[in-house]
Design an enzyme around this catalytic site. Structure first.
Site, PDB file in Angstrom:
ATOM      1  N   ASN A  10       1.621  53.326  67.683  1.00 47.45           N
ATOM      2  CA  ASN A  10       1.518  52.774  66.341  1.00 47.45           C
ATOM      3  C   ASN A  10       2.337  51.484  66.332  1.00 47.45           C
ATOM      4  O   ASN A  10       3.556  51.521  66.206  1.00 47.45           O
ATOM      5  CB  ASN A  10       2.060  53.801  65.335  1.00 47.45           C
ATOM      6  CG  ASN A  10       1.970  53.314  63.902  1.00 47.45           C
ATOM      7  OD1 ASN A  10       1.674  52.147  63.647  1.00 47.45           O
ATOM      8  ND2 ASN A  10       2.250  54.205  62.969  1.00 47.45           N
ATOM      9  N   ARG A  86      -3.200  53.331  66.523  1.00 48.19           N
ATOM     10  CA  ARG A  86      -3.427  53.271  65.086  1.00 48.19           C
ATOM     11  C   ARG A  86      -3.790  51.833  64.717  1.00 48.19           C
ATOM     12  O   ARG A  86      -3.106  50.895  65.102  1.00 48.19           O
ATOM     13  CB  ARG A  86      -2.160  53.669  64.342  1.00 48.19           C
ATOM     14  CG  ARG A  86      -2.318  53.493  62.855  1.00 48.19           C
ATOM     15  CD  ARG A  86      -1.025  53.715  62.120  1.00 48.19           C
ATOM     16  NE  ARG A  86      -1.263  53.632  60.694  1.00 48.19           N
ATOM     17  CZ  ARG A  86      -0.388  53.096  59.835  1.00 48.19           C
ATOM     18  NH1 ARG A  86       0.743  52.622  60.261  1.00 48.19           N
ATOM     19  NH2 ARG A  86      -0.673  53.057  58.562  1.00 48.19           N
ATOM     20  N   HIS A 175      -4.139  55.210  54.809  1.00 45.52           N
ATOM     21  CA  HIS A 175      -3.560  56.529  55.114  1.00 45.52           C
ATOM     22  C   HIS A 175      -4.654  57.532  55.486  1.00 45.52           C
ATOM     23  O   HIS A 175      -4.470  58.742  55.377  1.00 45.52           O
ATOM     24  CB  HIS A 175      -2.798  57.136  53.911  1.00 45.52           C
ATOM     25  CG  HIS A 175      -1.521  56.434  53.546  1.00 45.52           C
ATOM     26  ND1 HIS A 175      -1.124  56.278  52.237  1.00 45.52           N
ATOM     27  CD2 HIS A 175      -0.552  55.884  54.303  1.00 45.52           C
ATOM     28  CE1 HIS A 175       0.036  55.646  52.207  1.00 45.52           C
ATOM     29  NE2 HIS A 175       0.413  55.386  53.455  1.00 45.52           N
ATOM     30  N   ARG A 234       6.364  49.104  46.241  1.00 42.71           N
ATOM     31  CA  ARG A 234       5.095  48.543  45.746  1.00 42.71           C
ATOM     32  C   ARG A 234       4.781  49.074  44.361  1.00 42.71           C
ATOM     33  O   ARG A 234       5.000  50.252  44.077  1.00 42.71           O
ATOM     34  CB  ARG A 234       3.957  48.900  46.704  1.00 42.71           C
ATOM     35  CG  ARG A 234       3.895  48.007  47.930  1.00 42.71           C
ATOM     36  CD  ARG A 234       2.819  48.484  48.889  1.00 42.71           C
ATOM     37  NE  ARG A 234       3.408  49.080  50.071  1.00 42.71           N
ATOM     38  CZ  ARG A 234       2.751  49.852  50.914  1.00 42.71           C
ATOM     39  NH1 ARG A 234       1.492  50.143  50.711  1.00 42.71           N
ATOM     40  NH2 ARG A 234       3.362  50.334  51.973  1.00 42.71           N
ATOM     41  N   GLU A 374       0.114  62.359  61.647  1.00 39.84           N
ATOM     42  CA  GLU A 374      -0.857  61.312  61.966  1.00 39.84           C
ATOM     43  C   GLU A 374      -1.028  61.123  63.472  1.00 39.84           C
ATOM     44  O   GLU A 374      -2.120  60.869  63.952  1.00 39.84           O
ATOM     45  CB  GLU A 374      -0.435  59.999  61.289  1.00 39.84           C
ATOM     46  CG  GLU A 374      -0.575  60.089  59.784  1.00 39.84           C
ATOM     47  CD  GLU A 374       0.059  58.948  59.016  1.00 39.84           C
ATOM     48  OE1 GLU A 374       1.270  59.055  58.712  1.00 39.84           O
ATOM     49  OE2 GLU A 374      -0.623  57.954  58.728  1.00 39.84           O
TER      50      GLU A 374
END
Ligand code: ADP
Length: 392
Positions: A10, A86, A175, A234, A374
């Site tokens: 990743n 990823r 996601h 965010r 993940e």
């Protein structure tokens, strides 16, 4: 049983996370997790930062290779059958995990305008890894891919269609790897086949998805990972008119608006802390700013649960995952309190324990805490692609 090793990478702008997994036989669809064994994992950080020994992604990956060598699983080991990467944005081009070729790399590069913070680093990681092991199959697993089944009605923004098409403006969602993994795990808890699941991925970034019989039909992140839930830094949803107002009245430049909404908003913007643990501590001390931040955060989740309930028509399982979702009993409690009329009731003791099922006995909708994974999901998808291509 032959063991097959898969390296998951990743690659972010300033870090590379890696995990080496031993997969055994290809897992059958819906097979139990746990057949994969973690052989090594870690993070190379501060890539390219001043004073850091790691100048670029090339050096970062060599550091990963050295570390794997040190623990006895060098990059040239025979068991290593593939590298899974990823990739954040697959646009409309990539709707499934994809074997990397030169053409695929070029296509991912073309998507950089849609994900300027993420895709360049993902590409960098892929290119360096291909140079290190040119003969090894490499697979891109896209954060957007799980959401490609979202119907047009949910994916389309109601703006001028020509403009939207020209600039690739539509809901892609993110996601996806986590939503795929957690919704599949959650479906096993349901009493009926092809259940409807709402997945709440609440980490630093946060998103919610509605999954009907394994297919994603709605998700809260949009063209970018800014839309939807309140996050660490965010904003999530704001009136788009706010952007126009800030440009016009505050004379903010594009970069300033970007910085405000992405890095100085969310929990941080509301109370000065972006870590939910700190927010919770302050709430317990009666701090009004932290209290407001938590209420805005939980209200947004509740609003989306209601909206996705209506989208799905009926809900069988609600699953909480990622840093906040897995650990904050307070957030789970505040987000779902008082929804008994919708068949949603938490068991306070189980919620406090926060493992597996946390709904009350009579709750028609099952609520669960399901740790996301993940890397495992990327490894599984990578193995599937490699096996399908007869390379494993
Ligand atoms: P990322 O999106 O970076 O993968 P994670 O899923 O690891 O993030 O989530 C990180 C966030 O989880 C932290 O910022 C923190 O707010 C929250 N978190 C972690 N542990 C706890 C905890 N015990 N209680 C509440 N929140 C937690």
């Amino acid at each position: 049983m032959t063991r097959k090793h898969i390296l998951v990478l990743n690659s972010g702008s300033s870090s590379v996370k890696y995990r080496l997994l031993s997969m055994g036989e290809e897992p059958a669809k819906g097979a139990e997790a746990g057949e994969a064994v973690r052989l090594a994992s870690g993070t190379v950080e501060r890539i390219g930062e001043a004073g850091s020994p790691v100048a670029d992604h090339g050096q970062a990956l060599r550091a990963v290779a050295d570390e794997l060598e040190r623990v006895g699983f060098g990059l040239d080991s025979e068991e290593l059958i593939a590298i899974g990467h990823r990739v954040v944005h697959g646009g409309t081009a990539f709707t499934e995990p994809t074997l990397i070729t030169d053409r695929v790399v070029e296509k991912i590069k073309k998507l950089v305008p849609l994900a300027p913070l993420h895709n360049p680093a993902n590409v960098e990681g892929i290119q360096v890894a291909r140079r290190l092991r040119p003969d090894l199959p490499q697979v891109g697993v896209f954060d957007t891919a799980f959401h490609c089944t979202i119907p047009e009605a949910a994916a389309t923004y109601a703006i001028d269609r020509a403009t939207a098409e020209r600039y690739g403006i539509r809901r892609y969602g993110f996601h996806g790897t986590s939503h795929a993994y957690v919704s599949r795990e959650a479906a096993r808890l349901a009493d009926r086949p092809d259940p409807n699941v709402i997945v709440l991925h609440l980490g630093n970034g946060a998103s919610v998805s509605a999954v009907a019989a394994g297919r994603c039909v709605e998700t809260s992140m949009g063209m970018t990972p800014l839309e939807g839930l309140v996050m660490g830094t965010r904003s999530g949803d704001v009136d788009p008119g706010v952007l126009v107002h800030l440009r016009r009245e505050a004379r903010m430049r594009t970069e300033e608006v970007d910085g405000l909404l992405n890095r100085r908003s969310g929990l941080l913007g509301l109370c000065g802390d972006n870590d939910m643990r700190a927010v919770e501590r302050r709430v317990a001390e009666g701090d009004p700013d932290a209290e407001l931040a938590l209420s805005v955060y939980c209200h947004r989740i509740r609003k989306y649960v209601g909206a996705y309930y209506a989208v799905l028509g009926t809900v069988d399982v609600i699953a909480f995952t990622a840093g906040v979702g897995e650990n904050s009993a307070l957030v789970r409690e505040r987000a779902l309190a008082g929804l008994e009329a919708l068949g949603i009731a938490l068991d306070p003791g189980l919620n406090a324990a926060g493992k597996g099922l946390i709904s009350a006995d009579g709750s028609r909708v099952k609520v669960a805490v399901i740790p996301t994974d993940e890397e495992l999901e990327i490894a599984r998808q990578t193995l599937e692609v490699v096996s399908r291509n007869g390379r494993g």
